[in-house]
Enzyme design. Structure first.
Site, PDB file in Angstrom:
ATOM      1  N   GLY A 153       0.769  -1.239   0.000  1.00  0.00           N
ATOM      2  CA  GLY A 153       0.000   0.000   0.000  1.00  0.00           C
ATOM      3  C   GLY A 153       0.796   1.282   0.000  1.00  0.00           C
ATOM      4  CG  ASP A 162      -7.778   0.818  10.679  1.00  0.00           C
ATOM      5  OD1 ASP A 162      -8.398   1.116  11.700  1.00  0.00           O
ATOM      6  OD2 ASP A 162      -8.332   0.412   9.643  1.00  0.00           O
ATOM      7  CE  LYS A 178      -9.811   4.644   7.810  1.00  0.00           C
ATOM      8  NZ  LYS A 178     -10.599   3.450   7.453  1.00  0.00           N
ATOM      9  CG  PHE A 193     -12.993   0.278   2.878  1.00  0.00           C
ATOM     10  CD1 PHE A 193     -12.259  -0.488   3.763  1.00  0.00           C
ATOM     11  CD2 PHE A 193     -12.801   0.086   1.518  1.00  0.00           C
ATOM     12  CE1 PHE A 193     -11.359  -1.442   3.312  1.00  0.00           C
ATOM     13  CE2 PHE A 193     -11.918  -0.868   1.055  1.00  0.00           C
ATOM     14  CZ  PHE A 193     -11.194  -1.626   1.957  1.00  0.00           C
ATOM     15  CB  VAL A 194      -9.997   5.686   2.064  1.00  0.00           C
ATOM     16  CG1 VAL A 194     -10.952   6.622   2.793  1.00  0.00           C
ATOM     17  CG2 VAL A 194      -8.872   5.247   2.982  1.00  0.00           C
ATOM     18  CG  ASP A 240      -5.543  -3.265  -1.613  1.00  0.00           C
ATOM     19  OD1 ASP A 240      -5.853  -4.460  -1.811  1.00  0.00           O
ATOM     20  OD2 ASP A 240      -5.043  -2.874  -0.542  1.00  0.00           O
ATOM     21  NE  ARG A 287      -2.193  -2.886  -4.011  1.00  0.00           N
ATOM     22  CZ  ARG A 287      -2.183  -2.937  -2.685  1.00  0.00           C
ATOM     23  NH1 ARG A 287      -1.995  -1.837  -1.996  1.00  0.00           N
ATOM     24  NH2 ARG A 287      -2.375  -4.078  -2.049  1.00  0.00           N
TER      25      ARG A 287
END
Length: 187
Positions: free
Chosen positions: A47, A106, A134, A160-161, A167, A173
């Site tokens: 990511g 997260d 977050k 949810f980004v 992804d 992506r």
């Protein structure tokens, strides 16, 4: 349907991202300028690959680059439990300043695992540079190593980004901005 049809809302545009990345790189440069201790950026695959590339290209001091892979999600939207390192770094980080470059923090579970792992390899300090944070979902308090610092691109609401390297099931992506994925795309 084009990718744009999968996105409910754009949170950060390409221009927003570029401006913030430049600010972060400048801050990192200033913080480590003049240090005699080598600097290593460790990107968390997959990511963070775009964010890592953009940040290190703007850092104005010598820096080594490597990747580490930790898995905790599988193909869904919820963590599958304790993270595990599935591909380790190749660079020796003993006695070096390490900046762990992450796409999103997260719960903090994966990040805590990775910081501890780098500390066990003898890093002089471990800082974190995350594109998104977050804090509302944090379950683990972040403990940095040495004089580690926490660099945050943007504070992200609990959506949810996807995009800019992030992804859902290995898709999205390539979206050049960050957007909220429509629920029907992941449910």
């Amino acid at each position: 349907m084009a990718l744009e049809g999968h996105i409910e809302t754009v949170l950060w545009t390409e221009a927003d991202i570029a401006a913030r990345v430049a600010e972060l790189a400048s801050q990192i440069t200033d913080d480590f300028l003049g240090s005699s201790v080598p600097l290593v950026a460790v990107g968390v695959a997959t990511g963070a690959f775009l964010f890592l590339a953009d940040v290190v290209r703007r850092i104005k001091i010598p820096i080594e680059v490597d990747f580490i892979r930790a898995e905790s999600y599988g193909s869904g939207t919820e963590s599958s439990g304790a993270p595990r390192i599935s591909c380790d770094i190749k660079i020796d980080v003993a006695g070096k300043h390490v900046i762990l470059v992450e796409d999103i923090v997260d719960t903090g579970n994966t990040l805590s695992c990775l910081v501890a792992h780098l500390e066990s390899k003898g890093a002089s300090s471990v800082s974190v540079c995350t594109f998104l944070d977050k804090p509302a979902r944090r379950k683990v308090e972040l403990k940095l190593v040495g004089e580690g610092k926490f660099y945050r691109g943007f504070e992200c609401p609990d959506y949810f980004v996807v995009g800019y390297g992030m992804d859902f099931a290995e898709l999205y992506r390539n979206v050049p901005y960050v957007g909220v994925l429509k629920p029907e795309m992941y449910k």
